[in-house]
Design a protein around this motif. Structure first.
Motif, PDB file in Angstrom:
ATOM      1  N   TYR A   1      12.435 -39.228 -15.918  1.00 56.88           N
ATOM      2  CA  TYR A   1      12.260 -40.626 -15.528  1.00 56.88           C
ATOM      3  C   TYR A   1      11.757 -41.440 -16.715  1.00 56.88           C
ATOM      4  O   TYR A   1      12.257 -42.538 -16.990  1.00 56.88           O
ATOM      5  CB  TYR A   1      11.255 -40.673 -14.376  1.00 56.88           C
ATOM      6  CG  TYR A   1      11.306 -41.902 -13.507  1.00 56.88           C
ATOM      7  CD1 TYR A   1      11.874 -41.839 -12.236  1.00 56.88           C
ATOM      8  CD2 TYR A   1      10.782 -43.119 -13.924  1.00 56.88           C
ATOM      9  CE1 TYR A   1      11.907 -42.953 -11.413  1.00 56.88           C
ATOM     10  CE2 TYR A   1      10.819 -44.236 -13.115  1.00 56.88           C
ATOM     11  CZ  TYR A   1      11.377 -44.142 -11.847  1.00 56.88           C
ATOM     12  OH  TYR A   1      11.405 -45.251 -11.035  1.00 56.88           O
TER      13      TYR A   1
ATOM     14  N   LYS B   1      14.493 -39.375  -8.929  1.00 61.80           N
ATOM     15  CA  LYS B   1      13.419 -38.398  -8.693  1.00 61.80           C
ATOM     16  C   LYS B   1      13.810 -37.400  -7.605  1.00 61.80           C
ATOM     17  O   LYS B   1      12.984 -36.969  -6.795  1.00 61.80           O
ATOM     18  CB  LYS B   1      12.121 -39.102  -8.310  1.00 61.80           C
ATOM     19  CG  LYS B   1      11.570 -40.020  -9.392  1.00 61.80           C
ATOM     20  CD  LYS B   1      10.408 -40.840  -8.907  1.00 61.80           C
ATOM     21  CE  LYS B   1       9.230 -39.984  -8.528  1.00 61.80           C
ATOM     22  NZ  LYS B   1       8.068 -40.817  -8.133  1.00 61.80           N
TER      23      LYS B   1
ATOM     24  N   PRO C   1       7.614 -38.495 -14.088  1.00 61.77           N
ATOM     25  CA  PRO C   1       8.371 -37.315 -14.525  1.00 61.77           C
ATOM     26  C   PRO C   1       9.009 -37.528 -15.893  1.00 61.77           C
ATOM     27  O   PRO C   1       9.318 -38.665 -16.277  1.00 61.77           O
ATOM     28  CB  PRO C   1       9.436 -37.142 -13.432  1.00 61.77           C
ATOM     29  CG  PRO C   1       8.888 -37.854 -12.240  1.00 61.77           C
ATOM     30  CD  PRO C   1       8.063 -38.989 -12.780  1.00 61.77           C
ATOM     31  N   THR C   2       9.194 -36.460 -16.630  1.00 62.98           N
ATOM     32  CA  THR C   2       9.715 -36.555 -18.003  1.00 62.98           C
ATOM     33  C   THR C   2      11.078 -37.226 -18.051  1.00 62.98           C
ATOM     34  O   THR C   2      11.324 -38.125 -18.870  1.00 62.98           O
ATOM     35  CB  THR C   2       9.805 -35.154 -18.621  1.00 62.98           C
ATOM     36  OG1 THR C   2       8.503 -34.543 -18.607  1.00 62.98           O
ATOM     37  CG2 THR C   2      10.296 -35.236 -20.055  1.00 62.98           C
TER      38      THR C   2
ATOM     39  N   LYS D   1      16.158 -30.686  -7.444  1.00 61.80           N
ATOM     40  CA  LYS D   1      16.004 -31.040  -8.850  1.00 61.80           C
ATOM     41  C   LYS D   1      17.197 -30.552  -9.668  1.00 61.80           C
ATOM     42  O   LYS D   1      17.676 -31.235 -10.577  1.00 61.80           O
ATOM     43  CB  LYS D   1      14.703 -30.448  -9.392  1.00 61.80           C
ATOM     44  CG  LYS D   1      14.347 -30.918 -10.797  1.00 61.80           C
ATOM     45  CD  LYS D   1      14.044 -32.407 -10.818  1.00 61.80           C
ATOM     46  CE  LYS D   1      13.648 -32.877 -12.205  1.00 61.80           C
ATOM     47  NZ  LYS D   1      13.427 -34.341 -12.237  1.00 61.80           N
TER      48      LYS D   1
END
Length: 465
Positions: free
Chosen positions: A440, A81, A437-438, A24
């Motif tokens: 994304y 991601k 996800p934020t 990440k």
């Protein structure tokens, strides 16, 4: 130029950062690298410079193309991601590094002033895509797609190189400025025949990269077999870079030979429109539909590439930006839905997998629908103005029949794009709430809002181009 150096260093850095940081964090660092490279690209604005022995030229047009390419890369990384949670088989640091190197190749293709730089940029971009296409080593479709892409790409590279060789044989130069001067100052009837053959072979080599018919046969299988995130990369960055290179050649050094190449290119553009749109009608897979959609959009862009109007440059840039925003958004939603449906249905990428998406995921349904509306060229979206500018450029040259065909094929496009919208809103299905996800979500809405803003205020961006 500084952006190319920076991206090369960033790509090498990513290979080492992968040893120390989680996936990440590597994703966020790559996004930061791309933002910095875009800032360095903008710093060259209004500074036309030659680099590397006058083989590389930065102009405002090349800067605009470079920014579109880097923006597309930014969204692709944001939608990645972090390449899943499979620590054994996915290696995000390596993937991100290869993607950064491929962006270097794409920027070389939009800024070359020497034929060898064009070839080097094309090969950097192509080799990276061969690797990324086959990166899902356990998937036979991915392996097959990589082999097909590699074999077809290698064959086409030979055609391109042969064309460059013939042009060099006729002009004794690889420099774009020298070739242009020779072609402009020499009467066409006194030029050797093999020069015209070389010009056509170079154009054919680039038409393969943009998936123009009849050089499109690799596209559906490669797009379908490659991991979807890299299909997104391929359908935007590779296409934009290849069209920029093609436009740089035909509007520049090959402009004086307009009568030689214009009819073949117009014929290919019309064939591409027919093949792309008609084939897309029969697709049940959203991914294959987007592949044939990509082919059809190559046909639209070829029309304006051949128009040679004062507004052609801005029209191509605007169309590339609008197409990029809509395409990455459509693929982003496809990734989420196919991942959700992968354990539930046999073919998670089909239109049937999208049925009922709007019930529990109205945001995803809206973003997907707006992206399809833009690709279809519906008013109040960026895609409408993109097609309008292209049709205007072509019509200004009193070229009627290709424009009529393009309008008819746009009507066909509405049919297959609306298949996705109908599945999302008017078909019953059971799709639970998909966790997004934020990062994304922010990137997806940025593409969607950008599509709408460009559709309402087209001159906001076109005036800059």
């Amino acid at each position: 130029m500084t952006a190319i150096i920076a991206l090369s260093l960033f790509g090498i850095s990513n290979l080492f950062l992968g040893f120390w940081f989680p996936r990440k964090t590597i994703q966020n660092i790559t996004l930061l690298f791309l933002v910095l490279s875009m800032a360095l690209t903008v710093s060259d604005w209004n500074h036309e410079l030659l680099w590397f022995g006058n083989m590389f030229r930065t102009t405002n047009t090349s800067i605009n193309f470079s920014l579109i390419i880097q923006l597309a890369a930014f969204f692709v990384v944001a939608f990645s991601k972090a390449f899943g949670e499979d620590d054994e088989h996915s290696h995000p640091a390596e993937y991100y590094a290869i993607m950064l190197f491929s962006v270097v190749g794409a920027i070389l293709m939009v800024s070359f002033d020497h034929m060898i730089v064009l070839f080097v940029g094309l090969e950097i971009l192509s080799v990276a895509m061969y690797v990324l296409t086959g990166s899902d080593k356990r998937n036979l479709r991915s392996n097959e797609a990589a082999i097909k892409y590699f074999l077809m790409g290698s064959f086409t590279t030979g055609i391109l190189l042969f064309g460059i060789t013939l042009v060099y044989g006729a002009t004794r130069s690889f420099y774009i400025s020298n070739i242009g001067t020779i072609l402009t100052s020499t009467a066409p009837e006194s030029m050797p025949t093999f020069l015209f053959i070389g010009v056509l072979l170079i154009i054919v080599g680039l038409l393969f990269k943009v998936s123009a018919a009849p050089f499109h046969f690799w596209t559906p299988d490669v797009y379908e077999g490659a991991p979807t995130i890299f299909t997104m990369f391929m359908s935007t960055i590779v296409k934009t870079a290849s069209f920029a290179a093609l436009f740089h050649l035909v509007s520049g050094i090959f402009g004086s030979l307009y009568t030689i190449w214009v009819l073949p290119v117009y014929f290919i553009s019309m064939l591409t429109l027919v093949v792309g749109n008609i084939s897309a009608v029969y697709q049940q897979s959203v991914k294959r539909m987007l592949a044939f959609s990509s082919i059809s959009h190559a046909g639209y862009l070829l029309l304006t590439v051949s128009s040679k109007q004062l507004s052609t440059t801005s029209s191509i840039l605007y169309y590339s930006l609008s197409y990029t925003l809509a395409t990455v958004a459509a693929f982003a939603v496809l990734i989420l839905v196919s991942e959700y449906q992968s354990a539930r249905v046999e073919k998670p990428e089909n239109f049937s997998s999208f049925q009922g998406l709007a019930k529990n995921n109205p945001g995803l349904a809206l973003c997907f629908s707006i992206s399809l509306l833009s690709l279809a060229g519906i008013p109040l979206t960026a895609g409408f103005w993109g097609k309008f500018f292209i049709f205007s450029d072509t019509f200004s040259r009193n070229i009627i029949y290709p424009v009529i065909l393009a309008i008819l094929m746009s009507a066909v496009g509405i049919y297959y794009y609306f298949k996705g919208i109908i599945a999302v809103y008017f078909k019953s299905g059971e799709i639970e709430k998909i966790e997004v996800p934020t990062l994304y979500k922010v990137a997806l809405w940025a593409c969607t809002i950008g599509t709408i803003i460009l559709g309402i205020y087209p001159n906001l961006v076109k005036s800059v181009f």
